[in-house]
Design a protein around this motif. Structure first.
Motif, short mmCIF file in Angstrom:
data_model
loop_
_atom_site.label_atom_id
_atom_site.label_comp_id
_atom_site.label_asym_id
_atom_site.label_seq_id
_atom_site.Cartn_x
_atom_site.Cartn_y
_atom_site.Cartn_z
N UNK A 83 3.00 -0.98 2.10
CA UNK A 83 2.14 -0.22 1.61
C UNK A 83 1.93 0.06 0.19
N UNK A 84 3.21 -0.19 -0.71
CA UNK A 84 3.33 -0.11 -2.07
C UNK A 84 2.79 -1.19 -2.67
N UNK A 85 2.64 -2.46 -2.04
CA UNK A 85 2.11 -3.66 -2.60
C UNK A 85 0.65 -3.50 -2.63
N UNK A 86 0.18 -3.23 -1.38
CA UNK A 86 -1.23 -3.04 -1.13
C UNK A 86 -1.59 -1.73 -2.45
N UNK A 87 -1.06 -0.62 -2.32
CA UNK A 87 -1.38 0.26 -3.39
C UNK A 87 -1.39 -0.18 -5.03
N UNK A 88 -0.54 -0.99 -5.24
CA UNK A 88 -0.33 -1.71 -6.50
C UNK A 88 -1.35 -2.58 -6.79
N UNK A 89 -1.99 -3.26 -5.67
CA UNK A 89 -3.08 -4.18 -5.73
C UNK A 89 -4.39 -3.42 -6.15
N UNK A 90 -4.61 -2.22 -5.49
CA UNK A 90 -6.02 -1.50 -5.85
C UNK A 90 -5.55 -0.64 -6.96
N UNK A 91 -4.69 -0.15 -7.57
CA UNK A 91 -4.39 0.20 -8.67
C UNK A 91 -4.92 -0.28 -10.03
N UNK A 92 -4.82 -1.62 -9.76
CA UNK A 92 -5.49 -2.36 -10.85
C UNK A 92 -6.88 -2.50 -11.09
N UNK A 93 -7.69 -1.85 -10.11
CA UNK A 93 -9.21 -2.09 -10.42
C UNK A 93 -9.92 -0.65 -10.23
N UNK A 94 -8.97 0.30 -9.65
CA UNK A 94 -9.60 1.57 -9.19
C UNK A 94 -9.44 2.67 -10.66
N UNK A 95 -10.46 3.65 -10.58
CA UNK A 95 -10.18 4.57 -11.60
C UNK A 95 -9.28 5.53 -11.21
N UNK A 96 -8.70 6.34 -12.14
CA UNK A 96 -7.67 7.52 -11.59
C UNK A 96 -8.40 8.23 -10.61
N UNK A 97 -9.70 8.63 -10.64
CA UNK A 97 -10.05 9.44 -9.70
C UNK A 97 -10.41 8.89 -8.48
N UNK A 98 -10.85 7.62 -8.53
CA UNK A 98 -10.97 6.61 -6.98
C UNK A 98 -9.50 6.62 -6.56
N UNK A 99 -8.35 6.64 -7.27
CA UNK A 99 -6.94 6.34 -6.70
C UNK A 99 -6.96 7.71 -5.95
N UNK A 100 -7.16 8.76 -6.45
CA UNK A 100 -6.88 10.21 -5.79
C UNK A 100 -7.77 10.01 -4.55
N UNK A 101 -9.00 9.77 -4.34
CA UNK A 101 -9.78 9.34 -3.13
C UNK A 101 -9.09 8.39 -2.18
N UNK A 102 -8.48 7.26 -2.86
CA UNK A 102 -8.04 6.19 -1.82
C UNK A 102 -6.63 6.87 -1.34
N UNK A 103 -5.68 7.53 -2.00
CA UNK A 103 -4.71 8.22 -1.45
C UNK A 103 -4.88 8.91 -0.30
N UNK A 104 -6.10 9.97 -0.47
CA UNK A 104 -6.61 10.83 0.60
C UNK A 104 -7.07 10.12 1.64
#
Length: 102
Positions: A66-87
């Motif tokens: 899961x951490x590897x997957x999250x790190x991959x998307x954090x490279x191209x999502x905005x902070x607001x999109x990351x909040x929605x991703x995490x939800x």
């Protein structure tokens, strides 16, 4: 592992759901779809190497990455999109947990 047409369609559908929910740009959608395709391929390889694995064991393997997957998307999502991703991921974990408990 090469994905079947059905598996590719599933990846496209899932990426599309995330793209809509996260309001992704075209470039972000493409990157997410590539990440999902890569992840689905790795799961397929794992299933091929472990044909008798249970759904619970698959979920544990995915959770372990899961951490590897999250790190991959954090490279191209905005902070607001990351909040929605995490939800969205939290909802998926809850859903998968309910399925595995059944």
């Amino acid at each position: 592992m090469n994905l079947t047409q059905e598996q590719r369609d599933q990846v496209v559908a899932e990426a599309g759901k995330f793209a809509t929910n996260l309001h992704l740009s075209g470039d972000q959608k493409e990157k997410l779809q590539n990440a999902f395709t890569d992840a689905r391929s790795k799961v397929g390889d794992y299933l091929k190497d472990h044909p008798n694995i249970t759904k619970a064991d698959i979920a544990k393997q995915v959770a372990g990455h899961r951490d590897q997957i999250r790190q991959r998307v954090v490279n191209f999502l905005t902070p607001d999109q990351m909040k929605m991703w995490d939800a969205e991921i939290a909802k998926a974990k809850e859903f998968l947990g309910q399925n595995l408990a059944s």
